[in-house]
Scaffold this active site. Structure first.
Site, mmCIF file in Angstrom:
data_model
loop_
_atom_site.group_PDB
_atom_site.id
_atom_site.type_symbol
_atom_site.label_atom_id
_atom_site.label_comp_id
_atom_site.label_asym_id
_atom_site.label_seq_id
_atom_site.Cartn_x
_atom_site.Cartn_y
_atom_site.Cartn_z
ATOM 1 N N ASP A 1 0.839 -1.181 0.000
ATOM 2 C CA ASP A 1 0.000 0.000 0.000
ATOM 3 C C ASP A 1 0.883 1.244 0.000
ATOM 4 O O ASP A 1 1.883 1.316 0.739
ATOM 5 C CB ASP A 1 -0.879 -0.020 1.262
ATOM 6 C CG ASP A 1 -1.830 1.139 1.329
ATOM 7 O OD1 ASP A 1 -2.768 1.169 0.522
ATOM 8 O OD2 ASP A 1 -1.637 2.017 2.192
ATOM 9 N N GLU B 1 1.641 0.258 -4.946
ATOM 10 C CA GLU B 1 1.100 1.513 -5.468
ATOM 11 C C GLU B 1 2.217 2.562 -5.549
ATOM 12 O O GLU B 1 2.747 2.962 -4.504
ATOM 13 C CB GLU B 1 0.005 2.048 -4.552
ATOM 14 C CG GLU B 1 -1.229 1.184 -4.457
ATOM 15 C CD GLU B 1 -2.253 1.781 -3.502
ATOM 16 O OE1 GLU B 1 -3.401 1.978 -3.913
ATOM 17 O OE2 GLU B 1 -1.891 2.055 -2.340
#
Length: 842
Positions: free
Chosen positions: A550, A579
């Site tokens: 994340d 990400e």
């Protein structure tokens, strides 16, 4: 990552609320001979000469120099617009400071702001912020919280003009948009000008000699003028090699003969293990710890203390602090105590399992799901006691449900949204879990016995074993970029080593780079080690098959390389991706940073080309809009930022934002055209070179009712609707055959750019109908049974005829996918339906 920060004060014992979090206005030792001191009031450097006094146990320490630190912060108007970023440092200000007026913009007409400055040569970055903080910020393409905007200045003294238009939602500058923004010829004053530009907000205090290890454990104070003396906290000085512990035995370890405890807290003057009987309010034993090397404290107890609750008590910086073990492997349900685990007593039958996947990243097909969402509906066919639980993922009542659905669909990996222990305030309700409290502990709400810390581990391992038996890998969604709670006595990180684990400014304020409270400082060796050890623990002990990071953009490239290497040392075939953006703060690991590291990043270029806008109208290729260039780059493995196809993760939707079905419904009214668009987009995902990723449930018509941020929206919005699924089995059949097609044919799973360049060729646009992109693939060169392959993506809203290369072609894919054993052939001209992908071969 889209969610809001929650706190859990109501879950804490009273002792946790009894004292203030920190001393007012702390100072920091960042080198053995250098302090960082925030000033109570802005001052000039000459005003501080002779006014700074440092003491250790009330004995003076000689100061030899005062150096400027950060510039003083000058209050901005409530709606001021600034350009925070490294460009601020280039102009003499504080970098990435939305409240620094060095890049404050002028409003030239309602809603339109301009800023002009002369820059030194270099590569810089910036964003747009309003209000002097990160609450409202925009990145590239004016995306809220989006990627940093890069500014490459070739020559020193180059004048750059910036224009932000809130009426059109655009941000442009004269370097990136030379035809639209023209810089003036003369150098104007920097921004609006900085009154009292020489005023400082902090200083660096240099000592005559480096402090030794013993001095670092003593009471260090600093006083400026007549102000109250402040406590000095050890911060970046702890990056010194003397405090870097390299062994992997931190935490509690239970064997048949003894139980050992080790914790890293170099700032503690004493440390004690508090042992508790389950549920009892006071410890039954206090075990003093001894100081070892590298800042580690250790203790041991005879016998196996399996399932015993414990905490650490530290004495540091003038008070006692109680914390769970950040390396703890289990905890009670409220996350207030760690639990000793003899891991040899947590193994289910048949453990350890054989790993499910041995291919390259491009051989994977990743399917994202949330543990609760997948089985919580009664129609899931899962018994009530297993719904929303780890073990519920293994249950199948029919070939179309549960584990059978995943196996029959043909995916290779199941990506689980966070299962690490998260904010206890949300454990009784629905939440995605992007707010980790304990990184080595499983979330209890997905266990059949949430109050049994040991059974929780055994259940999860049983689930992993069941997935592996079904030849499915398990990928964990991990949130090492921040932790909840943010700081203070509720945070084990904070209480173990105050101010160290989180990024802070010169005042000691925690930097909210994640957008949800804080940012773990992985640039510090012992923070980087903590995350590395945690990743290796999950890979080795739980035999998980990969990780999705994340907000990977918040991490340092050196950290990401270190973690990837450590994971692959245990499992060379692990699937690793993340990400490449942040929650609003500076971007450290963007698209392209992954080149050569052995991991992939989410390809928002690919997503935007096929999907169009995230949550607003603006069709992509899948809905008849967009442009062909993005489709071409995606098909070729996105060489604009990836060295190889293994480094790009291709997708059109995930848990964030509108589900893809809801997004399509914004653009297309006809149910038939909506169905075409969903199939079309996912043909793009599965036929393009790269790592394919699918939003779980899209294959059976999943909708969230238009909710674009359902992190806490509960079951009615997020659950898989297995009743609705009965209307979408034709779509599911398309997905199943499309996945099978990819997995059966290596020409769609190329691993290197050299292979792509040699084997994949774009068909010239003038040989194709409008709104059609085509490719010729050399299957023979990839040792594929399909020796010559054509891929066509027709984005027109009406049918078109296309002229095929000479000869007969077998149709491997059209709007339905050809069933096994049935072959349709085309020759000469072929009719293409709207929004449809075609694969032809011979």
């Amino acid at each position: 990552m889209r969610r809001l920060l929650g706190f859990f004060i109501g879950c804490l014992p009273l002792w946790a609320l009894a004292q203030p979090t920190t001393d007012p206005q702390p100072a920091f030792l960042d080198k053995r001979d250098e302090l960082t001191v925030a000033l109570a009031e802005p001052a000039r450097i000459q005003e501080l000469e002779g006014a700074v006094r440092v003491t250790i146990n009330d004995q003076p320490v000689r100061v030899v120099e005062i150096k400027p630190g950060a510039k003083a912060e000058i209050p901005l108007p409530p709606n001021a617009v600034t350009l925070p970023g490294s460009i601020q440092k280039a102009l003499g200000g504080n970098e990435w400071a939305p409240n620094d007026p060095v890049t404050q913009m002028n409003e030239v007409r309602p809603g339109v702001f301009e800023f002009v400055a002369a820059f030194p040569a270099g590569d810089w970055e910036y964003k747009v912020a309003r209000g002097g903080n990160w609450t409202q910020n925009w990145g590239r393409d004016f995306v809220p919280g989006g990627p940093n905007i890069r500014l490459s200045v070739a020559n020193a003294g180059t004048i750059v003009k910036f224009v932000v238009d809130f009426n059109t939602n655009t941000v442009k500058d004269s370097i990136n948009h030379p035809g639209e923004v023209v810089a003036p010829k003369e150098v104007p004053p920097v921004g609006l000008g900085r009154p009292d530009a020489d005023l400082l907000g902090s200083v660096r205090v240099l000592l005559a000699a480096p402090l030794d290890d013993q001095q670092l454990t003593e009471e260090i104070r600093v006083r400026i003028g007549g102000n109250e003396a402040r406590r000095v906290y050890l911060r970046d000085v702890l990056n010194d090699p003397a405090f870097q512990y390299t062994k992997t035995d931190l935490g509690s370890v239970a064997t048949s003969r003894e139980t050992t405890f080790k914790v890293w807290s170099p700032v503690a003057r004493s440390a004690t293990v508090l042992l508790y009987r389950t549920g009892r309010p006071t410890p039954f034993r206090r075990v003093p710890m001894r100081r070892g090397t590298g800042g580690v404290w250790y203790a041991s107890q005879t016998g196996n203390l399996h399932a015993t609750e414990y905490q650490y008590e530290f004495e540091s910086y003038g008070r006692k602090r109680v914390a769970t073990d950040i390396y703890g492997r289990a905890s009670n349900a409220l996350s207030t105590r760690s639990v000793v685990v003899d891991l040899s007593r947590t193994q289910p039958p048949g453990w350890p399992t054989r790993l499910a996947f041995t291919g390259a990243q491009t051989d994977a097909v990743i399917y994202e799901l949330h543990v609760r969402d997948y089985t919580i509906q009664a129609a899931s066919g899962v018994p009530a006691s297993l719904r929303g639980k780890y073990l519920g993922l293994l249950h199948s009542s029919s070939p179309r449900q549960g584990l059978n659905h995943l196996v029959n669909l043909g995916v290779t990996h199941v990506h689980l949204l966070p299962i690490h222990d998260f904010n206890p305030a949300h454990s009784q309700g629905y939440n995605w879990g992007y707010e980790t409290t304990q990184f080595n502990v499983l979330e209890e709400q997905y266990s059949q016995s949430p109050n049994d810390a040991i059974r929780r581990i055994r259940e999860f391992k049983t689930m992993v074993a069941g997935m592996h038996k079904a030849r499915l890998g398990v990928v964990l969604d991990v949130v090492y970029n921040h932790s909840v709670p943010s700081e203070g006595q509720q945070s084990a990180f904070w209480e173990t080593v105050p101010f160290f684990y989180f990024r802070t400014n010169d005042r000691g304020d925690v930097l909210n780079e994640s957008g949800v409270g804080n940012a773990l400082a992985d640039e510090r060796p012992m923070v980087r080690k903590f995350i590395r050890d945690s990743l290796v623990y999950w890979t080795r002990e739980y035999r998980v098959d990969g990780f999705r990071f994340d907000l990977l953009g918040m991490h340092e490239p050196e950290s990401v390389a270190d973690w990837t290497k450590a994971i692959r040392a245990v499992n060379p075939n692990a699937i690793i991706y993340g990400e490449p953006w942040t929650g609003g703060g500076p971007l450290r690991f963007g698209k392209g940073a992954q080149r050569g590291m052995g991991l992939a990043v989410f390809n928002d270029n690919f997503r935007g080309a096929w999907r169009g806008a995230l949550d607003e109208k603006g069709p992509g290729w899948a809905m008849g809009g967009g442009d062909r260039s993005g489709i071409v780059r995606g098909m070729m493995g996105s060489p604009e930022f990836a060295n190889h196809p293994t480094e790009t993760l291709n997708y059109v939707s995930a848990h964030d934002n509108l589900s893809f079905g809801d997004r399509v419904a914004m653009e297309l009214v006809s149910p038939e055209m909506q169905e075409y668009a969903v199939k079309f987009a996912h043909a793009g995902v599965l036929l393009s070179q790269g790592v394919p990723f699918i939003e779980g449930g899209i294959e059976i018509g999943r909708t969230k009712g238009g909710n674009n941020n359902s992190y806490n929206a509960g079951d009615p919005v997020n659950q898989y609707d297995w009743v609705r699924a009965e209307d979408y089995w034709q779509r599911n059949a398309y997905f199943t055959r499309l996945i099978a097609l990819r997995r059966a044919h290596p020409v769609f799973r190329l691993r290197t750019k050299a292979e792509v360049d040699r084997l994949v060729k774009e068909i010239p646009a003038d040989q194709l109908p409008p709104q059609t992109v085509g490719f010729r693939l050399d299957g023979a060169g990839a040792r594929d049974t399909w020796k010559d392959v054509i891929v066509l993506f027709h984005a027109g809203m009406k049918g078109q005829r296309v002229t095929l290369p000479e000869g007969k072609w077998n149709v491997g894919l059209d709007e339905e996918v050809m069933p096994r054993g049935r072959v349709r052939q085309e020759e000469g001209e072929m009719e293409m339906r709207p929004l449809t992908a075609y694969v032809l071969y011979r």
